[in-house]
Design a protein around this motif. Structure first.
Motif, PDB file in Angstrom:
ATOM      1  N   GLU A   1       0.835  -1.203   0.000  1.00 19.74           N
ATOM      2  CA  GLU A   1       0.000   0.000   0.000  1.00 19.74           C
ATOM      3  C   GLU A   1       0.871   1.255   0.000  1.00 19.74           C
ATOM      4  N   ALA A   2       1.962   1.225   0.772  1.00 21.86           N
ATOM      5  CA  ALA A   2       2.881   2.363   0.815  1.00 21.86           C
ATOM      6  C   ALA A   2       3.518   2.598  -0.543  1.00 21.86           C
ATOM      7  N   ALA A   3       3.897   1.507  -1.217  1.00 27.23           N
ATOM      8  CA  ALA A   3       4.510   1.629  -2.538  1.00 27.23           C
ATOM      9  C   ALA A   3       3.530   2.254  -3.533  1.00 27.23           C
ATOM     10  N   ALA A   4       2.276   1.839  -3.460  1.00 28.40           N
ATOM     11  CA  ALA A   4       1.250   2.390  -4.354  1.00 28.40           C
ATOM     12  C   ALA A   4       1.001   3.868  -4.050  1.00 28.40           C
ATOM     13  N   PHE A   5       1.016   4.202  -2.760  1.00 30.96           N
ATOM     14  CA  PHE A   5       0.817   5.588  -2.327  1.00 30.96           C
ATOM     15  C   PHE A   5       1.913   6.484  -2.911  1.00 30.96           C
ATOM     16  N   LEU A   6       3.169   6.028  -2.810  1.00 28.02           N
ATOM     17  CA  LEU A   6       4.291   6.807  -3.335  1.00 28.02           C
ATOM     18  C   LEU A   6       4.235   6.910  -4.856  1.00 28.02           C
ATOM     19  N   GLU A   7       3.848   5.810  -5.501  1.00 30.17           N
ATOM     20  CA  GLU A   7       3.763   5.805  -6.961  1.00 30.17           C
ATOM     21  C   GLU A   7       2.752   6.837  -7.444  1.00 30.17           C
ATOM     22  N   ASP A   8       1.649   6.954  -6.719  1.00 28.17           N
ATOM     23  CA  ASP A   8       0.631   7.946  -7.073  1.00 28.17           C
ATOM     24  C   ASP A   8       1.180   9.368  -6.994  1.00 28.17           C
ATOM     25  N   MET A   9       2.202   9.550  -6.107  1.00 26.98           N
ATOM     26  CA  MET A   9       2.806  10.872  -5.938  1.00 26.98           C
ATOM     27  C   MET A   9       3.990  11.083  -6.869  1.00 26.98           C
ATOM     28  N   GLY A  10       4.326  10.041  -7.643  1.00 25.77           N
ATOM     29  CA  GLY A  10       5.412  10.175  -8.601  1.00 25.77           C
ATOM     30  C   GLY A  10       6.793   9.944  -8.028  1.00 25.77           C
ATOM     31  N   VAL A  11       6.885   9.264  -6.865  1.00 21.16           N
ATOM     32  CA  VAL A  11       8.192   8.977  -6.270  1.00 21.16           C
ATOM     33  C   VAL A  11       8.260   7.503  -5.874  1.00 21.16           C
ATOM     34  N   THR A  12       9.468   7.005  -5.716  1.00 19.74           N
ATOM     35  CA  THR A  12       9.644   5.618  -5.283  1.00 19.74           C
ATOM     36  C   THR A  12      10.001   5.530  -3.813  1.00 19.74           C
ATOM     37  N   ASP A  13      10.404   6.668  -3.206  1.00 24.20           N
ATOM     38  CA  ASP A  13      10.835   6.675  -1.808  1.00 24.20           C
ATOM     39  C   ASP A  13      10.617   8.071  -1.255  1.00 24.20           C
ATOM     40  N   SER A  14      10.106   8.171  -0.036  1.00 20.50           N
ATOM     41  CA  SER A  14       9.918   9.479   0.589  1.00 20.50           C
ATOM     42  C   SER A  14      11.246  10.108   0.977  1.00 20.50           C
ATOM     43  N   GLY A  15      12.328   9.339   0.887  1.00 24.10           N
ATOM     44  CA  GLY A  15      13.647   9.849   1.269  1.00 24.10           C
ATOM     45  C   GLY A  15      14.133   9.280   2.581  1.00 24.10           C
ATOM     46  N   VAL A  16      13.232   8.690   3.366  1.00 21.32           N
ATOM     47  CA  VAL A  16      13.607   8.213   4.690  1.00 21.32           C
ATOM     48  C   VAL A  16      14.522   6.987   4.613  1.00 21.32           C
ATOM     49  N   SER A  17      14.283   6.088   3.663  1.00 22.61           N
ATOM     50  CA  SER A  17      15.153   4.915   3.526  1.00 22.61           C
ATOM     51  C   SER A  17      16.588   5.346   3.232  1.00 22.61           C
ATOM     52  N   ASN A  18      16.721   6.298   2.330  1.00 22.54           N
ATOM     53  CA  ASN A  18      18.050   6.819   2.002  1.00 22.54           C
ATOM     54  C   ASN A  18      18.671   7.513   3.215  1.00 22.54           C
ATOM     55  N   LEU A  19      17.845   8.250   3.957  1.00 24.33           N
ATOM     56  CA  LEU A  19      18.325   8.920   5.166  1.00 24.33           C
ATOM     57  C   LEU A  19      18.901   7.912   6.161  1.00 24.33           C
ATOM     58  N   ILE A  20      18.191   6.825   6.393  1.00 23.26           N
ATOM     59  CA  ILE A  20      18.646   5.816   7.350  1.00 23.26           C
ATOM     60  C   ILE A  20      19.976   5.210   6.899  1.00 23.26           C
ATOM     61  N   ARG A  21      20.083   4.897   5.618  1.00 27.49           N
ATOM     62  CA  ARG A  21      21.339   4.343   5.106  1.00 27.49           C
ATOM     63  C   ARG A  21      22.489   5.335   5.260  1.00 27.49           C
ATOM     64  N   GLU A  22      22.223   6.609   5.027  1.00 25.05           N
ATOM     65  CA  GLU A  22      23.256   7.641   5.163  1.00 25.05           C
ATOM     66  C   GLU A  22      23.687   7.796   6.622  1.00 25.05           C
ATOM     67  N   VAL A  23      22.733   7.711   7.542  1.00 25.91           N
ATOM     68  CA  VAL A  23      23.065   7.811   8.971  1.00 25.91           C
ATOM     69  C   VAL A  23      23.924   6.621   9.395  1.00 25.91           C
ATOM     70  N   TYR A  24      23.584   5.454   8.904  1.00 28.47           N
ATOM     71  CA  TYR A  24      24.344   4.237   9.198  1.00 28.47           C
ATOM     72  C   TYR A  24      25.809   4.419   8.789  1.00 28.47           C
ATOM     73  N   ALA A  25      26.005   4.951   7.585  1.00 30.98           N
ATOM     74  CA  ALA A  25      27.373   5.205   7.105  1.00 30.98           C
ATOM     75  C   ALA A  25      28.032   6.320   7.902  1.00 30.98           C
TER      76      ALA A  25
END
Length: 371
Positions: free
Chosen positions: A259-283
């Motif tokens: 459902e989240a993936a479909a929600f983002l697709e409707d907005m024209g994005v694949t990620d709200s940016g939070v997944s990338n943020l978490i990976r960047e914090v990890y590094a």
């Protein structure tokens, strides 16, 4: 466990972001300053597509991702270093973290109060950095008084501290954070003992409006505020910046993955940016991941960058480190492309490594040990 603190001025989206990355509603998000007083603490799983691929390859019964700790800290105001607002508490909470995620408001909305009366991300960054620097400066000046006496009496450790502080204090006094001072490798342990707020590695989270996320992710410099933050972070702190929409991510907290993936697709994005943020914090925390896989489970194990085989083995169990003999190692890409450990061995891609091998991010490992 290492942890990162989410900081920023009041009402920039800190608590909303915390709720998003922890997939909870622990932090109160409200349209008034200081809705967060006591820090909220949450565990955050680190997104890693490699786990699903390995789990399918091994037909694992369960998958266990890596995790880090995130702390939502009360909003800072100008004068915090002198105790204004929740200044003393805010600064003490930052001191206990290992890295900082500074949330910067990059959207206009007349219905959401801004502490300073207008939206200006660079001004906001400079307010926070100034308070961290002023707090560090006061702490070092106080420390200098006691260490100078010991240094004059011949105390070598005190002399090393004084030598470093004699360079640090003018640096801070000029408005530059401690992290930008070039410190020789042999002096870095001394610097760590000072526990300076402005020496912590920092990542900027540019919080944009929902309707601006797609374009800002595609071309960050097309967004005027995001572009300014990216340039300032790089030139003044050697830091990175990511684009997020905390509001979008919060709206997806209760949605199933599809459902989240479909929600983002409707907005024209694949990620709200939070997944990338978490990976960047990890590094940013200096962490890396190695992987183990089998029928029972596929798991991501967290190690510090530069860890050698025995140290990596010890993350699983101290007996593995104490009785370490060797490790079977294959790169994730090689294992997946070849399809199995057996085929990786036949192709010469599965190696036996010893105690001096520095583990690489994405290594798939199996340890041999004897206790």
């Amino acid at each position: 466990m290492l942890k990162a603190g989410i900081v920023g001025l009041p009402n920039v989206g800190k608590s909303t972001l915390f709720n998003a990355v922890t997939r909870t509603r622990k932090a109160q998000a409200a349209n008034f300053p200081f809705c967060t007083i006591d820090p909220n603490v949450g565990m955050v799983t680190v997104p890693d597509r490699r786990l699903d691929v390995l789990s399918a390859l091994s037909k694992s019964q369960k998958t266990v991702p890596a995790a880090i700790e995130i702390v939502d800290i009360a909003g800072l105001v100008k004068g915090a270093s002198q105790g204004q607002g929740l200044g003393n508490q805010f600064l003490a909470n930052i001191r206990e973290t290992d890295a900082v995620v500074q949330v910067v408001r990059c959207f206009e909305n007349p219905d959401i109060i801004h502490e300073m009366g207008s939206v200006d991300p660079i001004r906001d960054i400079e307010i926070i950095n100034a308070e961290l620097i002023l707090s560090d400066l006061a702490a070092l000046q106080k420390r200098m008084v006691s260490r100078e006496k010991k240094a004059k009496s011949g105390d070598k450790e005190a002399k090393r501290e004084v030598d470093l502080m004699e360079r640090l204090i003018p640096h801070l006094d000029s408005g530059q954070p401690a992290i930008t001072l070039e410190v020789p490798k042999e002096e870095r342990p001394v610097l760590r003992e000072f526990f300076l707020l402005s020496s912590k590695p920092t990542l900027f989270a540019c919080n944009v409006a929902e309707e601006e996320l797609a374009s800002a992710q595609k071309d960050p410099d097309s967004h005027p505020m995001v572009s300014k933050v990216r340039a300032y972070a790089a030139s003044h702190l050697g830091a990175g910046a990511v684009v997020i929409s905390a509001r979008i991510e919060e709206e997806m907290i209760d949605l199933a993955p599809e459902e989240a993936a479909a929600f983002l697709e409707d907005m024209g994005v694949t990620d709200s940016g939070v997944s990338n943020l978490i990976r960047e914090v990890y590094a940013l925390l200096g962490l890396r991941t190695y992987l183990t896989t089998g029928e029972k489970e596929t798991r991501a194990w967290t190690i510090p960058a530069g860890a050698k085989c025995p140290q990596a083995a010890g993350v699983i169990h101290s007996d593995f480190e104490r009785g370490f003999i060797a490790a079977e190692v294959v790169a994730f890409e090689d294992l997946v492309s070849l399809g199995s450990h057996a085929k990786a061995r036949e192709a010469g891609k599965l190696r036996i490594e010893g105690k001096e091998y520095v583990v690489k991010d994405g290594d798939v490992m199996e340890f041999r040990f004897n206790v």
